[in-house]
Scaffold this motif. Structure first.
Motif, PDB file in Angstrom:
ATOM      1  N   ALA A   1       0.831  -1.207   0.000  1.00 37.38           N
ATOM      2  CA  ALA A   1       0.000   0.000   0.000  1.00 37.38           C
ATOM      3  C   ALA A   1       0.867   1.259   0.000  1.00 37.38           C
ATOM      4  N   ARG A   2       1.988   1.222   0.741  1.00 42.03           N
ATOM      5  CA  ARG A   2       2.883   2.383   0.770  1.00 42.03           C
ATOM      6  C   ARG A   2       3.511   2.627  -0.598  1.00 42.03           C
ATOM      7  N   LEU A   3       3.912   1.565  -1.297  1.00 46.74           N
ATOM      8  CA  LEU A   3       4.484   1.728  -2.638  1.00 46.74           C
ATOM      9  C   LEU A   3       3.452   2.257  -3.627  1.00 46.74           C
ATOM     10  N   LEU A   4       2.203   1.815  -3.482  1.00 45.01           N
ATOM     11  CA  LEU A   4       1.149   2.328  -4.365  1.00 45.01           C
ATOM     12  C   LEU A   4       0.941   3.819  -4.150  1.00 45.01           C
ATOM     13  N   ARG A   5       0.888   4.250  -2.890  1.00 40.37           N
ATOM     14  CA  ARG A   5       0.706   5.676  -2.627  1.00 40.37           C
ATOM     15  C   ARG A   5       1.911   6.481  -3.104  1.00 40.37           C
ATOM     16  N   THR A   6       3.113   5.922  -2.930  1.00 40.99           N
ATOM     17  CA  THR A   6       4.313   6.616  -3.417  1.00 40.99           C
ATOM     18  C   THR A   6       4.301   6.713  -4.944  1.00 40.99           C
ATOM     19  N   GLY A   7       3.892   5.635  -5.602  1.00 38.09           N
ATOM     20  CA  GLY A   7       3.800   5.668  -7.057  1.00 38.09           C
ATOM     21  C   GLY A   7       2.780   6.681  -7.539  1.00 38.09           C
ATOM     22  N   GLY A   8       1.669   6.815  -6.824  1.00 40.16           N
ATOM     23  CA  GLY A   8       0.680   7.822  -7.202  1.00 40.16           C
ATOM     24  C   GLY A   8       1.217   9.230  -7.055  1.00 40.16           C
ATOM     25  N   SER A   9       1.974   9.457  -5.996  1.00 38.55           N
ATOM     26  CA  SER A   9       2.567  10.784  -5.802  1.00 38.55           C
ATOM     27  C   SER A   9       3.587  11.100  -6.897  1.00 38.55           C
ATOM     28  N   LEU A  10       4.415  10.109  -7.278  1.00 39.12           N
ATOM     29  CA  LEU A  10       5.395  10.335  -8.348  1.00 39.12           C
ATOM     30  C   LEU A  10       4.713  10.523  -9.691  1.00 39.12           C
ATOM     31  N   TRP A  11       3.591   9.868  -9.897  1.00 41.53           N
ATOM     32  CA  TRP A  11       2.847  10.067 -11.146  1.00 41.53           C
ATOM     33  C   TRP A  11       2.333  11.507 -11.228  1.00 41.53           C
ATOM     34  N   ASN A  12       1.862  12.040 -10.118  1.00 36.07           N
ATOM     35  CA  ASN A  12       1.447  13.445 -10.106  1.00 36.07           C
ATOM     36  C   ASN A  12       2.639  14.372 -10.356  1.00 36.07           C
ATOM     37  N   LEU A  13       3.813  13.999  -9.835  1.00 38.53           N
ATOM     38  CA  LEU A  13       5.010  14.827 -10.042  1.00 38.53           C
ATOM     39  C   LEU A  13       5.363  14.911 -11.524  1.00 38.53           C
ATOM     40  N   PHE A  14       5.336  13.782 -12.228  1.00 36.59           N
ATOM     41  CA  PHE A  14       5.678  13.789 -13.648  1.00 36.59           C
ATOM     42  C   PHE A  14       4.639  14.542 -14.478  1.00 36.59           C
ATOM     43  N   ARG A  15       3.392  14.630 -13.978  1.00 40.89           N
ATOM     44  CA  ARG A  15       2.365  15.375 -14.710  1.00 40.89           C
ATOM     45  C   ARG A  15       2.352  16.837 -14.335  1.00 40.89           C
ATOM     46  N   GLY A  16       3.209  17.256 -13.416  1.00 39.61           N
ATOM     47  CA  GLY A  16       3.214  18.647 -12.980  1.00 39.61           C
ATOM     48  C   GLY A  16       2.063  18.970 -12.053  1.00 39.61           C
ATOM     49  N   LYS A  17       1.657  18.027 -11.236  1.00 38.49           N
ATOM     50  CA  LYS A  17       0.555  18.234 -10.297  1.00 38.49           C
ATOM     51  C   LYS A  17       0.958  17.730  -8.929  1.00 38.49           C
ATOM     52  N   ARG A  18       0.180  18.124  -7.943  1.00 37.51           N
ATOM     53  CA  ARG A  18       0.356  17.599  -6.594  1.00 37.51           C
ATOM     54  C   ARG A  18      -0.992  17.604  -5.883  1.00 37.51           C
ATOM     55  N   PHE A  19      -1.118  16.775  -4.864  1.00 35.53           N
ATOM     56  CA  PHE A  19      -2.385  16.632  -4.144  1.00 35.53           C
ATOM     57  C   PHE A  19      -2.471  17.698  -3.057  1.00 35.53           C
ATOM     58  N   ASN A  20      -3.578  18.467  -3.073  1.00 32.92           N
ATOM     59  CA  ASN A  20      -3.825  19.506  -2.089  1.00 32.92           C
ATOM     60  C   ASN A  20      -4.600  18.880  -0.923  1.00 32.92           C
ATOM     61  N   VAL A  21      -3.909  18.721   0.192  1.00 28.71           N
ATOM     62  CA  VAL A  21      -4.523  18.061   1.348  1.00 28.71           C
ATOM     63  C   VAL A  21      -5.638  18.909   1.936  1.00 28.71           C
ATOM     64  N   LEU A  22      -5.449  20.217   1.956  1.00 22.01           N
ATOM     65  CA  LEU A  22      -6.449  21.092   2.583  1.00 22.01           C
ATOM     66  C   LEU A  22      -7.760  21.082   1.815  1.00 22.01           C
ATOM     67  N   ARG A  23      -7.682  21.077   0.481  1.00 23.02           N
ATOM     68  CA  ARG A  23      -8.892  21.109  -0.331  1.00 23.02           C
ATOM     69  C   ARG A  23      -9.271  19.744  -0.897  1.00 23.02           C
ATOM     70  N   ASN A  24      -8.473  18.730  -0.572  1.00 20.66           N
ATOM     71  CA  ASN A  24      -8.767  17.360  -0.986  1.00 20.66           C
ATOM     72  C   ASN A  24      -8.951  17.274  -2.512  1.00 20.66           C
ATOM     73  N   ARG A  25      -7.972  17.801  -3.255  1.00 15.50           N
ATOM     74  CA  ARG A  25      -8.027  17.763  -4.712  1.00 15.50           C
ATOM     75  C   ARG A  25      -6.605  17.838  -5.260  1.00 15.50           C
ATOM     76  N   THR A  26      -6.465  17.558  -6.542  1.00  7.42           N
ATOM     77  CA  THR A  26      -5.164  17.596  -7.207  1.00  7.42           C
ATOM     78  C   THR A  26      -5.043  18.904  -7.987  1.00  7.42           C
ATOM     79  N   ASP A  27      -4.036  19.707  -7.668  1.00  8.69           N
ATOM     80  CA  ASP A  27      -3.824  20.996  -8.320  1.00  8.69           C
ATOM     81  C   ASP A  27      -2.533  20.956  -9.140  1.00  8.69           C
ATOM     82  N   ALA A  28      -2.455  21.865 -10.112  1.00  9.06           N
ATOM     83  CA  ALA A  28      -1.231  22.015 -10.907  1.00  9.06           C
ATOM     84  C   ALA A  28      -0.124  22.634 -10.050  1.00  9.06           C
ATOM     85  N   TRP A  29       1.151  22.228 -10.336  1.00  8.52           N
ATOM     86  CA  TRP A  29       2.271  22.706  -9.519  1.00  8.52           C
ATOM     87  C   TRP A  29       3.540  22.697 -10.362  1.00  8.52           C
ATOM     88  N   ALA A  30       4.311  23.753 -10.198  1.00  5.44           N
ATOM     89  CA  ALA A  30       5.580  23.878 -10.942  1.00  5.44           C
ATOM     90  C   ALA A  30       6.710  23.367 -10.062  1.00  5.44           C
TER      91      ALA A  30
END
Length: 519
Positions: free
Chosen positions: A345-374
């Protein structure tokens, strides 16, 4: 429209008939050999009876001579009904059955005719509201009771039942005192989920408490409607039958264990030694557990013999003991699965975070959504290094996770089979099925009007037996809950997402969440 007279099917003698005039004309019986005035005097003695005083409100008042209601009426319709003795526990009911997939076309037609009869005016008066209702049904059910009270007929069946309940009341005194001490509060659901044996002891204590409470009420035979008494009587003896059958099967199974405990222990010991194969996977953990199992193997024959002795408490006790033994023998599988599941489960969550990194996005914990990020170049480089490590480690983690997930799934399904068998043996409607086959009048599911053509067409109020789908209603709910929890697609999705595989809580298999009643 001519008025309708409900007449007992077994009454063919002449005399002073008596009954009710409201909400419809219902004849309860005939008093023979007495004048009209003497019959009225006899009827006036009914209110002094405690048994009738408990029923008079349900029947719309005391019965009387309804001859004045029929005076001057030349035409009326007679509908016959059955007078059942209160000791027979047969009765009519207005509970119309809800149509389902198992309802036959004939039953659906009867339901439609029955629904139409509810609005029919049986009095013949323009302003009358003489439709079929519970007052008329209670008059049907109480007619034979009135006849017995008026003629003061002794009931040998009631005396035998009283003697039987007296014996049960004395026999249950000691078991009640012992088992009530084992009764656990409902708030301790975690403890009952931890062990099948603890839960089964709680079930047996609950049954003993229920039987003790019910046998006291049935022994007193409190004046009440026959439908209420019949339901309590059926539920009581259904529980008694289940316990007696459980103990009988348990004693036979326990004798088998005691006579063959050495042979069975040798077979189980061979299976336990095979667990050392898993020491190559998680060597330290499984090796320690394998050592424990190896040291405990010589005591397995004695353990099986103890199981055989304890099985005298019922086959459900034996099943609960083997369920706990299964959980004990598969502790290493459970622990290995937890370690593999957490890592996966930890590797899956890490892989999801790295996938967002390659797409130029990150997960916004406060708003519970994925936002664009440079991201900076250093961040992207670090993410690439982590992704490379994850890509090389993931196949190994996936292989071990798949292995232990399949093993954990197998143990959960085997445990589910044992728990389902426990639930069925503890609450199977055995006595109700016997009544359904032997005497359907004691399990009515509504009424209908049947036409008999011998020697001339007459209408008779008949009782429609309750369908098997209603008898097994609790089991259909339990089955739907099991199917929902152990749905293969849901379990596969949990495995793929790395969610933890858990068995259905044992306490939920005993109680329905919506009303809290035993299931």
């Amino acid at each position: 429209m001519p008025p309708t007279v409900f007449w007992p099917e077994d009454v063919r003698d002449s005399g002073s008939f008596y009954g009710w005039t409201e909400p419809a004309l219902c004849v309860a019986g005939v008093i023979q050999g007495l004048s009209a005035q003497e019959a009225e005097t006899t009827l006036a003695s009914l209110p002094s009876s405690a048994q009738w005083s408990a029923l008079t409100g349900q029947c719309g008042g005391d019965p009387r001579h309804p001859a004045l209601e029929l005076a001057g009426i030349e035409e009326y319709t007679i509908i016959y009904y059955h007078r059942h003795a209160a000791t027979s526990l047969r009765f009519y009911t207005l509970e119309m059955l809800e149509p389902d997939a198992e309802t036959s076309a004939a039953q659906k037609a009867r339901n439609a005719a029955y629904a139409a009869s509810l609005a029919h005016n049986f009095t013949g008066r323009p302003s009358g509201a003489g439709g079929m209702n519970y007052v008329v049904i209670n008059q049907f059910n109480s007619a034979q009771t009135i006849d017995t009270l008026l003629q003061r007929k002794p009931s040998r069946h009631l005396e035998l039942s009283q003697y039987l309940f007296d014996i049960m009341d004395v026999s249950l005194y000691v078991p009640k005192r012992v088992l009530v001490l084992l009764r656990l509060p409902r708030s301790s659901a975690y403890l009952k989920d931890f062990s099948s044996t603890i839960q089964q002891l709680d079930v047996r204590a609950e049954q003993a408490e229920y039987l003790t409470h019910e046998v006291t009420a049935l022994r007193r035979h409190d004046p009440t409607s026959v439908s209420v008494f019949s339901a309590r009587y059926t539920n009581f003896f259904n529980t008694v039958w289940l316990i007696l059958n459980d103990i009988t099967i348990g004693v036979a199974f326990g004798s088998f264990l005691c006579e063959n405990h050495v042979v069975l222990a040798r077979m189980l010991n061979h299976l336990v030694e095979l667990s050392r194969v898993y020491s190559h996977t998680f060597s330290d953990l499984v090796a320690v557990w394998g050592y424990v199992l190896h040291r405990g193997a010589p005591h397995l024959p004695g353990l099986l013999y103890v199981f055989g002795v304890l099985s005298a408490g019922g086959m459900t006790t034996a099943i609960a003991l083997f369920s706990d033994l299964l959980a004990l023998l598969t502790v290493h599988i459970h622990v290995c699965y937890l370690l593999a599941q957490v890592t996966y489960a930890r590797l899956l969550r890490t892989g999801g975070s790295l996938w967002n990194l390659f797409r130029g996005k990150r997960f916004n914990v406060l708003r519970n959504r994925t936002d664009a990020w440079a991201y900076d170049t250093d961040q992207l480089l670090f993410g690439t290094i982590l992704f490379t490590l994850l890509a090389f480690l993931f196949p190994t983690v996936l292989a071990y996770y798949a292995l232990f997930a399949i093993m954990r799934l197998g143990t959960i399904l085997l445990n589910a089979v044992l728990e389902t068998q426990l639930a069925f043996m503890n609450h199977f409607p055995l006595f109700a099925l016997m009544l359904r086959a032997k005497d359907p009048w004691r399990l009515p599911g509504g009424i209908y009007f049947a036409v008999d053509y011998v020697p001339h067409p007459v209408l008779t109020v008949k009782s429609q037996p309750v369908p098997f789908s209603t008898i097994f209603m609790q089991y259909s709910r339990l089955w739907s809950r099991l199917v929902k929890h152990y749905n293969p697609l849901r379990l596969l999705w949990c495995v793929l997402r790395g969610e933890r595989l858990v068995a259905i809580p044992r306490y939920e298999m005993r109680y329905f969440e919506e009303d809290g009643r035993p299931g």
